[in-house]
Design an enzyme around this catalytic site. Structure first.
Site, PDB file in Angstrom:
ATOM      1  N   LYS A  71      63.070 122.371 117.089  1.00  0.00           N
ATOM      2  CA  LYS A  71      64.317 122.610 116.074  1.00  0.00           C
ATOM      3  C   LYS A  71      63.904 123.373 114.814  1.00  0.00           C
ATOM      4  CE  LYS A  71      67.192 118.841 117.897  1.00  0.00           C
ATOM      5  NZ  LYS A  71      67.985 117.451 117.457  1.00  0.00           N
ATOM      6  N   ASP A 107      74.272 118.585 115.629  1.00  0.00           N
ATOM      7  CA  ASP A 107      74.116 117.169 115.666  1.00  0.00           C
ATOM      8  C   ASP A 107      75.150 116.444 114.694  1.00  0.00           C
ATOM      9  OD1 ASP A 107      72.056 116.768 117.534  1.00  0.00           O
ATOM     10  OD2 ASP A 107      70.654 117.219 116.169  1.00  0.00           O
TER      11      ASP A 107
HETATM   12  P1  NAP Z   1      62.615 111.551 113.486  1.00  0.00           P
HETATM   13  O1  NAP Z   1      62.716 112.700 112.558  1.00  0.00           O
HETATM   14  O2  NAP Z   1      61.022 111.056 114.003  1.00  0.00           O
HETATM   15  O3  NAP Z   1      62.898 110.490 112.430  1.00  0.00           O
HETATM   16  C1  NAP Z   1      62.525 109.042 112.695  1.00  0.00           C
HETATM   17  C2  NAP Z   1      63.056 108.098 111.633  1.00  0.00           C
HETATM   18  O4  NAP Z   1      62.685 106.876 111.816  1.00  0.00           O
HETATM   19  C3  NAP Z   1      62.268 108.217 110.265  1.00  0.00           C
HETATM   20  O5  NAP Z   1      63.072 108.156 109.124  1.00  0.00           O
HETATM   21  C4  NAP Z   1      61.307 107.244 110.282  1.00  0.00           C
HETATM   22  O6  NAP Z   1      60.730 106.647 108.894  1.00  0.00           O
HETATM   23  C5  NAP Z   1      61.975 106.282 110.876  1.00  0.00           C
HETATM   24  N1  NAP Z   1      61.406 105.152 111.688  1.00  0.00           N
HETATM   25  C6  NAP Z   1      60.549 105.224 112.727  1.00  0.00           C
HETATM   26  N2  NAP Z   1      59.742 103.960 113.027  1.00  0.00           N
HETATM   27  C7  NAP Z   1      60.036 103.378 111.997  1.00  0.00           C
HETATM   28  C8  NAP Z   1      59.788 101.731 111.555  1.00  0.00           C
HETATM   29  N3  NAP Z   1      59.053 101.257 112.481  1.00  0.00           N
HETATM   30  N4  NAP Z   1      60.306 101.248 110.762  1.00  0.00           N
HETATM   31  C9  NAP Z   1      61.275 101.951 109.957  1.00  0.00           C
HETATM   32  N5  NAP Z   1      61.614 103.169 109.957  1.00  0.00           N
HETATM   33  C10 NAP Z   1      60.909 103.908 111.033  1.00  0.00           C
HETATM   34  O7  NAP Z   1      63.657 111.463 114.489  1.00  0.00           O
HETATM   35  P2  NAP Z   1      64.876 111.934 114.590  1.00  0.00           P
HETATM   36  O8  NAP Z   1      65.085 113.205 115.479  1.00  0.00           O
HETATM   37  O9  NAP Z   1      65.409 111.760 113.314  1.00  0.00           O
HETATM   38  O10 NAP Z   1      65.871 110.927 115.616  1.00  0.00           O
HETATM   39  C11 NAP Z   1      66.108 109.523 115.095  1.00  0.00           C
HETATM   40  C12 NAP Z   1      66.726 108.934 116.329  1.00  0.00           C
HETATM   41  O11 NAP Z   1      67.872 109.296 116.507  1.00  0.00           O
HETATM   42  C13 NAP Z   1      66.046 108.701 117.655  1.00  0.00           C
HETATM   43  O12 NAP Z   1      66.194 107.386 118.082  1.00  0.00           O
HETATM   44  C14 NAP Z   1      66.896 109.811 118.409  1.00  0.00           C
HETATM   45  O13 NAP Z   1      66.703 109.347 119.596  1.00  0.00           O
HETATM   46  C15 NAP Z   1      68.039 109.686 117.820  1.00  0.00           C
HETATM   47  N6  NAP Z   1      69.005 110.862 117.920  1.00  0.00           N
HETATM   48  C16 NAP Z   1      70.096 110.720 118.902  1.00  0.00           C
HETATM   49  C17 NAP Z   1      70.933 111.768 118.876  1.00  0.00           C
HETATM   50  C18 NAP Z   1      72.339 111.795 119.417  1.00  0.00           C
HETATM   51  O14 NAP Z   1      72.730 112.600 120.023  1.00  0.00           O
HETATM   52  N7  NAP Z   1      72.498 110.464 119.898  1.00  0.00           N
HETATM   53  C19 NAP Z   1      70.675 113.277 118.158  1.00  0.00           C
HETATM   54  C20 NAP Z   1      69.413 113.327 117.599  1.00  0.00           C
HETATM   55  C21 NAP Z   1      68.531 111.889 117.516  1.00  0.00           C
HETATM   56  P3  NAP Z   1      59.712 107.386 108.171  1.00  0.00           P
HETATM   57  O15 NAP Z   1      60.136 108.784 107.705  1.00  0.00           O
HETATM   58  O16 NAP Z   1      59.244 106.386 107.121  1.00  0.00           O
HETATM   59  O17 NAP Z   1      58.376 107.679 109.172  1.00  0.00           O
END
Ligand code: NAP
Length: 285
Positions: A71, A107
């Site tokens: 991305k 998104d």
């Molecule tokens: P990302 O960039 O990897 O960000 C992950 C986030 O989760 C970060 O803020 C991270 O905190 C936090 N996190 C991970 N493990 C954690 C833990 N054990 N305790 C507390 N915080 C934790 O991922 P992303 O792309 O933003 O996606 C996030 C979620 O959204 C995923 O579940 C993804 O499947 C979902 N999503 C859904 C859609 C949809 O269309 N429905 C679209 C996009 C994403 P840190 O910064 O501290 O590491």
């Protein structure tokens, strides 16, 4: 739909892509509307991206989606970007117009469209977002652009939340924005003030199905709208607690559908038949 000599390709690039629901979503919609396109997923990492982009351009593809880990990696290949995608700094949808690549990020608009579909408007609301990753960044920018009054971002790594706070504060100053450390003590008063409470962390998703950003439903009230970006499982612990407290509970399946519908409209100029696609892709939802 029969594939003919005129069929145009729309692609998904990323790694992994085998689990993606996007091919089913878009091919269902193309077939239903009789549009002569086909959507195919191609596993492609950063090293393969230059060749993949050159191939799609040479083959006159209509466009493509980018997913993890591309991305941001796609940005140097683009000729232009929508203002929101430029601000967010990541792109999930690309059109190819006369060989020029134009990037969009659907998104945030997908998330807001789904809220709207549930009768929830963001203008003037106070939103508490847990997580500050790529998805949260897109959501926050779009929420601020669409008139949210206040956004509080709570994250484990405070610096990432602060980076989003600085972005919003410098580009969309009408929206009040704050970054806080993710802890129960910090969250409690923010939950009490929020209209919408959103989980964008992976807590609740495999292999963390039993995890949740709050311990119980004691701080929740029925007027709160709670949304989780996770769609598998369809009901995370976060959303179970929301239901227990009588809140509106919305999972990530609608966001996925509406971000796809927005990309579909960008490529084809037509509205995706979202309810039909929902039944096909999420039959139990
Ligand atoms: P990302 O960039 O990897 O960000 C992950 C986030 O989760 C970060 O803020 C991270 O905190 C936090 N996190 C991970 N493990 C954690 C833990 N054990 N305790 C507390 N915080 C934790 O991922 P992303 O792309 O933003 O996606 C996030 C979620 O959204 C995923 O579940 C993804 O499947 C979902 N999503 C859904 C859609 C949809 O269309 N429905 C679209 C996009 C994403 P840190 O910064 O501290 O590491």
């Amino acid at each position: 739909m029969e594939i003919t000599g005129e069929t145009r390709l729309v692609a998904l690039l990323g790694d992994p892509v085998g689990h993606s629901l996007s091919p089913r979503m878009h091919n269902t919609a193309f077939a239903h509307l009789g549009l002569n396109y086909v959507y195919l997923a191609f596993r492609s990492n950063e090293a393969e991206l230059p060749a993949a982009v050159a191939a799609l351009r040479a083959l006159n593809a209509k466009g493509f989606n980018c997913t993890m880990p591309l991305k941001k990696a796609i940005l140097p290949f683009l000729d232009d970007m929508s203002p929101a995608a430029r601000m967010i700094g990541s792109v999930n949808t690309v059109t190819i117009e006369d060989g020029r690549l134009i990037g969009h990020n659907t998104d945030g608009t997908g998330f807001i469209h789904d809220l709207h579909n549930h009768g929830v408007e963001v203008k003037g609301t106070r939103i508490l977002i847990v997580g500050a990753g790529g998805a949260a960044r897109g959501l926050c920018v779009q929420l601020a652009l669409d008139g949210a009054a206040e956004i509080v971002i709570a994250n484990r790594s405070l610096e990432k939340a602060q980076s989003i706070r600085r972005l919003i504060a410098s580009h969309i100053p009408a929206c009040k924005v704050e970054a806080i450390q993710l802890s129960q003590g910090e969250l409690a008063p923010r939950i009490a003030e929020a209209d919408i409470f959103t989980n964008t962390t992976a807590l609740g998703m495999h292999p963390h199905e039993e995890a949740c950003v709050i311990p119980d439903s004691s701080l929740l009230r029925p007027s709160l709208v709670m949304t989780d970006l996770i769609y598998i499982p369809g009901k995370t612990v976060f959303l179970k607690l929301a239901e227990e407290a009588g809140c509106t509970a919305i999972n990530g399946s609608g966001m996925l559908l509406w971000q796809g519908a927005e990309a579909f409209r960008i490529w084809t100029g037509q509205d995706m038949p979202v309810e039909l696609v929902r039944k096909k892709v999420f039959p139990d939802n």
